[in-house]
Design a protein around this motif. Structure first.
Motif, mmCIF file in Angstrom:
data_model
loop_
_atom_site.group_PDB
_atom_site.id
_atom_site.type_symbol
_atom_site.label_atom_id
_atom_site.label_comp_id
_atom_site.label_asym_id
_atom_site.label_seq_id
_atom_site.Cartn_x
_atom_site.Cartn_y
_atom_site.Cartn_z
ATOM 1 N N UNK A 170 0.985 -1.103 -0.110
ATOM 2 C CA UNK A 170 -0.016 -0.346 -0.092
ATOM 3 C C UNK A 170 0.837 1.062 0.272
ATOM 4 N N UNK A 171 0.512 1.849 -1.111
ATOM 5 C CA UNK A 171 0.900 3.755 -0.960
ATOM 6 C C UNK A 171 0.294 4.591 -0.409
ATOM 7 N N UNK A 172 0.683 4.854 0.537
ATOM 8 C CA UNK A 172 -0.652 5.729 1.816
ATOM 9 C C UNK A 172 -0.699 6.994 0.825
ATOM 10 N N UNK A 173 -1.989 6.751 0.894
ATOM 11 C CA UNK A 173 -2.585 8.155 -0.421
ATOM 12 C C UNK A 173 -2.450 8.106 -1.890
ATOM 13 N N UNK A 174 -2.156 7.094 -2.143
ATOM 14 C CA UNK A 174 -1.686 7.116 -3.995
ATOM 15 C C UNK A 174 -2.808 5.505 -4.093
ATOM 16 N N UNK A 175 -1.892 4.528 -3.266
ATOM 17 C CA UNK A 175 -2.617 3.046 -4.363
ATOM 18 C C UNK A 175 -1.995 2.088 -4.181
ATOM 19 N N UNK A 176 -1.646 1.391 -4.493
ATOM 20 C CA UNK A 176 -1.166 0.063 -4.410
ATOM 21 C C UNK A 176 0.423 -0.119 -5.506
ATOM 22 N N UNK A 177 1.331 -1.469 -5.131
ATOM 23 C CA UNK A 177 2.642 -1.486 -6.026
ATOM 24 C C UNK A 177 2.777 -2.743 -6.063
ATOM 25 N N UNK A 178 3.394 -3.618 -6.984
ATOM 26 C CA UNK A 178 3.896 -4.745 -6.465
ATOM 27 C C UNK A 178 5.058 -5.199 -6.198
ATOM 28 N N UNK A 179 5.990 -5.711 -5.756
ATOM 29 C CA UNK A 179 6.936 -5.735 -5.815
ATOM 30 C C UNK A 179 7.354 -7.292 -5.508
ATOM 31 N N UNK A 180 8.811 -7.848 -5.945
ATOM 32 C CA UNK A 180 9.320 -9.022 -6.135
ATOM 33 C C UNK A 180 10.136 -9.289 -4.402
#
Length: 231
Positions: free
Chosen positions: A221-231
């Motif tokens: 979760x990237x607060x205030x922005x949304x989501x991302x995926x990491x390995x």
């Protein structure tokens, strides 16, 4: 070849209404019992399920749960139960959308078309060199041809909506996607009321792919922005 829509509903007036609107573009079959609906899905040939919650034999929640045990087939719930808790439960069990009664039949048709488009075009690539058929992030491998996710070589059952979200994230590891951008890839236009729905889908994904959902390795979760995926 037409898609076949299964209507699982014990109100014959609603069956007639939905059949009237859907039959112009799809083959339609209907059952009035949840157990019959499950058998129809197991028999194959069904493209999407429209399911009521209150049915004899097997209620809609249990139908969704059992279908998700062996299939990612799109399932849309149509129910008079309109409380937020009911919607969250339906989505948590694996439904792709939850529409409350009374509904606009044209809206139902639009949801059906959108769900079919997302499910059957996931991984459809006019330029294979630009869109890999297998997306890999860490121990996760998503086959976009067969709609199968594997973690450490073992299959992980996901709903069609979860597959769409995960595919969008895995195509661009490290990129931050807003909730609106993710919602567009699974359900069209984003409204503020859809925020909780996306949170439920992300929570369900974490429960299925993370070793520790409370401290996720993959979906951040990237607060205030949304989501991302990491390995």
């Amino acid at each position: 070849m037409k898609h076949t829509i299964l209507i699982a509903e014990d109100d014959r007036d609603i069956i007639e209404l939905l059949t009237l609107y859907l039959s112009a573009e799809f083959d339609v079959c209907a059952v009035t019992d949840g157990a019959e609906a499950l058998e129809a899905v197991r028999a194959g040939g069904i493209s999407l399920v429209l399911a009521d919650i209150m049915m004899p034999g097997l209620n809609g929640y249990e139908l969704v749960r059992r279908v998700r045990a062996f299939s990612n087939l799109p399932v849309i719930i149509l129910s008079a139960k309109g409380m937020d808790a009911d919607k969250v439960l339906g989505l948590d069990l694996g439904a792709d959308a939850y529409l409350t009664k009374p509904f606009n039949a044209l809206e139902v048709v639009a949801y059906v078309k959108a769900a079919l488009r997302r499910y059957y075009q996931l991984g459809a690539d006019a330029a294979p060199a630009e869109k890999p058929r297998v997306l890999t992030v860490g121990a996760l491998e998503l086959d976009t041809d067969r709609f199968v996710l594997r973690k450490n070589g073992l299959p992980v059952p996901l709903t069609s909506t979860e597959l769409k979200i995960l595919a969008e994230l895995m195509r661009c590891p490290g990129r931050v996607f807003t909730r609106a951008q993710l919602y567009e890839c699974v359900g069209g236009a984003f409204y503020e009321s859809d925020d909780n729905t996306m949170m439920v889908h992300i929570s369900n994904l974490r429960a299925k792919i993370e070793d520790d959902p409370a401290a996720p390795r993959y979906i951040k979760t990237v607060r205030g922005l949304g989501y991302k995926i990491e390995g």
